[in-house]
Design a protein around this motif. Structure first.
Motif, PDB file in Angstrom:
ATOM      1  N   VAL A   1      21.398  -9.706  -5.134  1.00 33.95           N
ATOM      2  CA  VAL A   1      20.073 -10.014  -4.618  1.00 33.95           C
ATOM      3  C   VAL A   1      19.217 -10.460  -5.794  1.00 33.95           C
ATOM      4  O   VAL A   1      19.004  -9.690  -6.740  1.00 33.95           O
ATOM      5  N   PRO A   2      18.717 -11.701  -5.799  1.00 40.42           N
ATOM      6  CA  PRO A   2      17.934 -12.187  -6.942  1.00 40.42           C
ATOM      7  C   PRO A   2      16.492 -11.669  -6.905  1.00 40.42           C
ATOM      8  O   PRO A   2      15.831 -11.721  -5.868  1.00 40.42           O
ATOM      9  N   LEU A   3      16.036 -11.153  -8.030  1.00 39.99           N
ATOM     10  CA  LEU A   3      14.638 -10.774  -8.207  1.00 39.99           C
ATOM     11  C   LEU A   3      14.017 -11.708  -9.236  1.00 39.99           C
ATOM     12  O   LEU A   3      14.666 -12.635  -9.715  1.00 39.99           O
ATOM     13  N   ALA A   4      12.779 -11.456  -9.602  1.00 38.85           N
ATOM     14  CA  ALA A   4      12.091 -12.363 -10.522  1.00 38.85           C
ATOM     15  C   ALA A   4      12.776 -12.441 -11.882  1.00 38.85           C
ATOM     16  O   ALA A   4      12.907 -13.528 -12.461  1.00 38.85           O
ATOM     17  N   ASP A   5      13.215 -11.287 -12.403  1.00 38.32           N
ATOM     18  CA  ASP A   5      13.751 -11.262 -13.758  1.00 38.32           C
ATOM     19  C   ASP A   5      15.154 -10.656 -13.861  1.00 38.32           C
ATOM     20  O   ASP A   5      15.652 -10.418 -14.961  1.00 38.32           O
ATOM     21  N   ARG A   6      15.788 -10.407 -12.716  1.00 37.94           N
ATOM     22  CA  ARG A   6      17.093  -9.747 -12.748  1.00 37.94           C
ATOM     23  C   ARG A   6      17.736  -9.849 -11.363  1.00 37.94           C
ATOM     24  O   ARG A   6      17.135 -10.390 -10.438  1.00 37.94           O
ATOM     25  N   ARG A   7      18.962  -9.328 -11.275  1.00 41.29           N
ATOM     26  CA  ARG A   7      19.686  -9.328  -9.999  1.00 41.29           C
ATOM     27  C   ARG A   7      20.160  -7.913  -9.687  1.00 41.29           C
ATOM     28  O   ARG A   7      20.482  -7.134 -10.591  1.00 41.29           O
ATOM     29  N   LEU A   8      20.204  -7.604  -8.399  1.00 35.94           N
ATOM     30  CA  LEU A   8      20.726  -6.332  -7.931  1.00 35.94           C
ATOM     31  C   LEU A   8      22.039  -6.584  -7.200  1.00 35.94           C
ATOM     32  O   LEU A   8      22.106  -7.445  -6.316  1.00 35.94           O
ATOM     33  N   TYR A   9      23.057  -5.837  -7.560  1.00 36.72           N
ATOM     34  CA  TYR A   9      24.345  -5.952  -6.886  1.00 36.72           C
ATOM     35  C   TYR A   9      24.312  -5.135  -5.597  1.00 36.72           C
ATOM     36  O   TYR A   9      23.874  -3.973  -5.599  1.00 36.72           O
ATOM     37  N   CYS A  10      24.758  -5.724  -4.500  1.00 35.76           N
ATOM     38  CA  CYS A  10      24.761  -5.047  -3.202  1.00 35.76           C
ATOM     39  C   CYS A  10      26.090  -5.277  -2.488  1.00 35.76           C
ATOM     40  O   CYS A  10      26.699  -6.342  -2.604  1.00 35.76           O
ATOM     41  N   PHE A  11      26.493  -4.267  -1.755  1.00 43.45           N
ATOM     42  CA  PHE A  11      27.678  -4.341  -0.899  1.00 43.45           C
ATOM     43  C   PHE A  11      27.211  -4.180   0.539  1.00 43.45           C
ATOM     44  O   PHE A  11      26.390  -3.310   0.839  1.00 43.45           O
ATOM     45  N   GLU A  12      27.712  -5.026   1.426  1.00 40.57           N
ATOM     46  CA  GLU A  12      27.324  -4.975   2.833  1.00 40.57           C
ATOM     47  C   GLU A  12      28.580  -4.909   3.692  1.00 40.57           C
ATOM     48  O   GLU A  12      29.543  -5.641   3.457  1.00 40.57           O
TER      49      GLU A  12
END
Length: 264
Positions: A6-17
């Protein structure tokens, strides 16, 4: 089933769905990762839910940071995750720090929260003993192989002895240790320090969402959970005998049964 960032302003979050149906977010604790929910993710998906499991910033496979990150910022991350997955509302299930973030989310963005399951957690990190613990963790994290060493220190307090000595427990430790070995300890220390001093206790009565508080019978946090449930009109308390801090891990079957009892 999908995994990505998931892209944020200054970084990314890894997600599993995984799964289809009403969305449920599973939020891990500090120094852990989304893999802590592997048993519940599968069970919820099989029960007809769309399960979203993020790694918090600087945890697991999510990007590191070079500054402190506060609880309100972690709540903003949850909003971004819900937006990314086009979920208007979701049930939130959080253990330890994930529980604190879930409570904060229910206060700050109630329109995005359905029900809450809070596990061995609370609304404040401002107690002196809690802040001292977080400071100690930060020192360990900044040392050589800090995340792996902190996992070793916390493991006996996180899961009970029966689980730890079982085949499942040994496999779980191996997987978690491999994840911790790749984490940036300096970045995780920033998050540990950033969440210190947070307190949302006085705003808890504003939460209208139905809430289940789960305590591990062998975890000191259970007393806090029990007391908290008595002050909130929409909350009830349930305890899992023998479980330690990560009740969703060491007593996974009993925990999942209670979880499905609320959400099913």
């Amino acid at each position: 089933m999908h995994a990505g960032w998931v892209p944020l302003a200054d970084r990314r979050l890894y997600c599993f769905e995984i799964g289809k149906g009403p969305p449920v977010l599973l939020l891990h604790g500090m120094t852990s990762a989304g893999i802590a929910w592997r048993a519940q993710g599968i069970a919820l998906a099989n029960a007809g839910f769309r399960v979203i499991v993020p790694d918090m910033v600087a945890h697991g496979a999510s990007d590191p940071v070079d500054r402190p990150v506060t609880v309100p910022e972690l709540v903003s991350d949850l909003r971004a995750i819900l937006d990314h997955f086009e979920a208007d509302r979701a049930d939130l299930v959080g253990v330890s720090m994930g529980g604190t973030v879930s409570l904060a989310a229910a206060v700050e963005m109630p329109e995005r929260v359905n029900r809450l399951v809070i596990v061995n957690s609370g609304p404040s990190t401002a107690l002196p003993e809690f802040q001292a613990m977080l400071s100690k963790w930060a020192v360990t994290l900044r040392g050589q192989d800090g995340p792996s060493k902190l996992l070793d220190e916390l493991w006996p307090f996180s899961v009970n002895k029966v689980f730890s000595e079982s085949d499942e427990g040994r496999q779980t430790y191996q997987i978690w240790h491999a994840v911790a070995a790749k984490v940036d300890g300096q970045a995780m220390a920033h998050v540990v320090e950033g969440v210190a001093g947070f307190d949302i206790t006085e705003r808890l009565p504003t939460i209208a969402a139905e809430m289940l508080l789960i305590g591990g019978g062998a975890d000191p946090a259970a007393a806090q959970m029990r007391a908290l449930s008595a002050t909130l009109p929409n909350a009830r308390y349930d305890e899992i005998p023998g479980a330690k801090h990560l009740a969703n891990v060491d007593e996974a079957d009993a925990f999942t049964q209670r979880l499905l009892g609320l959400l099913g």
